[in-house]
Write an enzyme that holds these catalytic residues in place. Structure first.
Site, PDB file in Angstrom:
ATOM      1  N   ASP A   6      37.762  59.467   6.914  1.00 38.23           N
ATOM      2  CA  ASP A   6      38.109  58.514   7.888  1.00 38.23           C
ATOM      3  C   ASP A   6      38.255  58.364   8.773  1.00 38.23           C
ATOM      4  OD1 ASP A   6      37.644  55.568   7.934  1.00 38.23           O
ATOM      5  OD2 ASP A   6      40.336  55.304   8.067  1.00 38.23           O
ATOM      6  N   ASP A  44      42.909  56.812   4.727  1.00 37.24           N
ATOM      7  CA  ASP A  44      44.605  56.170   4.679  1.00 37.24           C
ATOM      8  C   ASP A  44      44.735  55.241   4.451  1.00 37.24           C
ATOM      9  OD1 ASP A  44      45.232  54.465   7.842  1.00 37.24           O
ATOM     10  OD2 ASP A  44      43.378  55.410   7.149  1.00 37.24           O
ATOM     11  N   ASP A  69      39.889  53.096   1.453  1.00 39.42           N
ATOM     12  CA  ASP A  69      39.326  53.937   1.571  1.00 39.42           C
ATOM     13  C   ASP A  69      39.881  54.653   0.026  1.00 39.42           C
ATOM     14  OD1 ASP A  69      38.023  55.031   3.638  1.00 39.42           O
ATOM     15  OD2 ASP A  69      40.818  55.247   4.502  1.00 39.42           O
TER      16      ASP A  69
END
Length: 619
Positions: free
Chosen positions: A299, A491, A495
């Site tokens: 990410d 995080d 996600d």
């Protein structure tokens, strides 16, 4: 085990005195009990479709009773029961770092009575949000909270990995599980104990300690061929020599305790090494997959970037800069996105009066939409989200590390808030280290717009970017990635689905546990993306050590079997040698406890890995 030790001692004494009949009676009782207990467990394994290695030990004990090698049979019984005890002892040492986290969990808190100012010692479970708590010097902070006193110096090394004490001022947020490194101070509880950061880490550790490392299954893959080879050697020795004792002598050294013990001990050692690097691996299966990762997906916001964005510019279109900020902050109050907080904080800093919001809804990864008291609708978020109500417009140009948050009032495109979230200092180094350990493909999967994502990816050394994704499209992208296994690193709350969908998910919990931590296979408790490369390297080394220990046990056992097959290794001597092999296998597996040292040494020296093979297991 004590029962077997007493039986062996009695057997050796009777053997030395030449008392054959009493020796046989003791051996039949002791070995019979061990055979029965082992056989029960073995049958259960077979009924569940699991072929274990204990069958060799059972056959060996039966053979020693059949040919009158009673002392050797007693030694094998001791090896089985003692092996379990040695495994428990070694695993306890290997899990020491995990246990340390559990043992440090705060149990009590010192609550200040708001009416009398008296301090009462209460169970941590009784702390409620809003309580004023007293924390004395060297005490562990019981819950997450806000500092009330003017100043505090906190040791966060056990939670965030920060090696130096951190100084906080009144109003700063404090983490549970950290240690007061200064004089007594007071804080306000912002979370209950079970919702605090350290409690979430403890839950992860409890799961890690209780897990059974699937590396045991890897050792069991050798069960059938090892059993066949052992029985073949023993059968040939009996057939060619015509002596059934030779059959027993071969099987005495074929008992596979090194294969049973080495793997789980190595894996517990690897999990302990990871814990020293502030990474909690939830189970041994995740460690094994991490060692075989060939594709890594990251990410962007809060993972590769610092996750502490700031408002750097407001670009008005149809409204003033203050009006754009005021309206955006009103809507962003109801968003959990990492950009929401800085926008609200910037409006508060400028002392702007926010309009009253009557309704608000967040659209995952797209934006948030608020309805104001005057019935106007304020969408805030990505350009595509704003275009749905305001129509097409030109994208605003951005510099590296910048992201645009677009603002509309009803169908009127109002302006843009530019937020900067720079790349983490160790991000590019982490990507390079992952490639050195054998990760073939590294991609970025983010909900951010393409220009910003591509800029950050280029700085990090990533060439493949999937931008403007939704939680569902993230899952679809990661599931389709090749080669496998695939590791996903993230995080945020958004996600959580993709972390669960990947072969192994790694969550950066940083300064707060999220849904990402619950769905991930491994959790980095410090705000440091370089721990991703650390845990991959530790996993490689752990699997390599486990495999080395397994193969060492196989090679030594086969060598001893061949010696015994030619009649040069009496049963008693062979049984004693096998005990030494067990000990060597355990000591070899315990090398995984030091895996973190090698990783730390390379990091501190700033050196690349010298040999990829050092971290690549041969499975």
């Amino acid at each position: 085990m004590i029962f077997v030790v007493i039986g062996l001692a009695a057997g050796v004494t009777l053997w030395s005195l030449g008392q054959t009949l009493p020796l046989a009676m003791v051996a039949y009782i002791v070995i019979g009990v061990v055979i029965f207990v082992t056989a029960v467990g073995m049958v259960r394994d077979l009924m569940s479709g699991h072929w274990g290695l204990d069958i060799l030990a059972v056959i060996a004990m039966i053979a020693t009773l059949a040919v009158g090698e009673y002392v050797a049979g007693l030694i094998i019984a001791l090896m089985l029961t003692g092996g379990e005890a040695l495994e428990t002892l070694a695993a306890r040492r290997a899990s020491r770092e995990l246990d340390t986290l559990l043992n440090r969990a705060p149990v009590y808190a010192q609550r200040v009575d708001p009416h009398t100012d008296e301090v009462d010692r209460i169970p941590i479970a009784d702390v409620v949000i809003g309580d004023e708590l007293l924390v004395r010097s060297t005490e562990v902070l019981p819950v997450d909270g806000t500092l009330i006193s003017a100043r505090a110096v906190i040791d966060e090394s056990s939670v965030t990995g920060e090696p130096l004490p951190v100084t906080y001022q009144a109003g700063d947020a404090l983490l549970s599980g950290t240690i007061n490194n200064t004089e007594t101070f007071t804080m306000r509880a912002d979370k209950a104990a079970h919702d605090s950061h350290y409690a979430s880490i403890v839950r992860l550790v409890e799961g890690a300690v209780e897990s059974r490392a699937p590396m045991v299954r890897l050792a069991d893959r050798y069960a059938v061929p090892f059993t066949i080879v052992s029985l073949l050697i023993a059968g040939l020795a009996w057939y060619l020599s015509g002596d059934p004792v030779r059959f027993a002598e071969v099987l005495v050294v074929a008992t596979p305790c090194p294969l049973l013990i080495a793997a789980p001990v190595a894996f517990m050692g690897g999990m302990s090494s990871a814990a020293k690097l502030n990474v909690i691996i939830k189970d041994g299966g995740a460690l094994e997959v991490l060692a075989r990762v060939r594709t890594a997906a990251f990410d962007k916001t809060g993972t590769l970037t610092q996750g502490r964005p700031d408002v750097v510019e407001i670009r008005p279109i149809t409204r003033s800069t203050d009006e754009i900020l005021r309206l955006a902050a009103a809507a962003e109050q109801y968003s959990v996105h990492v950009f929401a907080g800085p926008i609200v904080a910037h409006a508060v800093e400028k002392q702007l009066q926010l309009p009253q919001v009557t309704a608000a809804e967040e659209f995952a990864t797209n934006g948030v939409q608020a309805t104001l008291a005057d019935d106007s609708v304020v969408p805030v978020g990505k350009p595509a989200f704003i275009e749905e109500v305001a129509g097409a417009f030109a994208r605003t140009p951005l510099a590296a590390g910048e992201t645009a948050v677009y603002v509309s009032v009803d169908s009127d495109f109002a302006g843009v808030i530019v937020v900067s979230d720079p790349l983490r200092s160790h991000a590019s180094e982490t990507i390079a280290r992952l490639r050195e350990t054998g990760v073939e493909q590294i991609v970025m999967v983010t909900g951010d717009v393409a220009p910003t994502a591509e800029s950050i990816a280029a700085d990090a050394g990533i060439t493949t970017v999937h931008a403007e994704t939704t939680p569902q499209s993230k899952v679809d992208i990661v599931v389709a990635l090749r080669p496998r296994p695939v590791m996903m690193v993230g995080d945020g709350i958004n996600d959580a689905p993709v972390l669960a969908a990947a072969d192994v998910g790694v969550a950066i919990a940083g300064r707060g546990a999220t849904a990402a931590s619950e769905s991930a296979s491994a959790v980095i408790t410090s705000d440091d993306v370089s721990r991703v490369a650390d845990v991959v390297q530790v996993s490689h080394m752990t699997v390599k050590i486990a495999l080395q220990s397994i193969w060492m046990g196989i090679i030594i056992s086969v060598g001893l079997m061949l010696v015994a097959a030619f009649g040069y290794l009496p049963a008693v001597a062979g049984a004693l040698l096998q005990e030494i092999v067990d000990l060597v296998a355990i000591l070899s597996a315990l090398r995984a406890l030091r895996a973190y040292r090698s990783v730390t040494r390379f990091r501190e020296a700033g050196q690349p890995l010298r040999h990829r093979a050092d971290f690549t297991p041969r499975v």
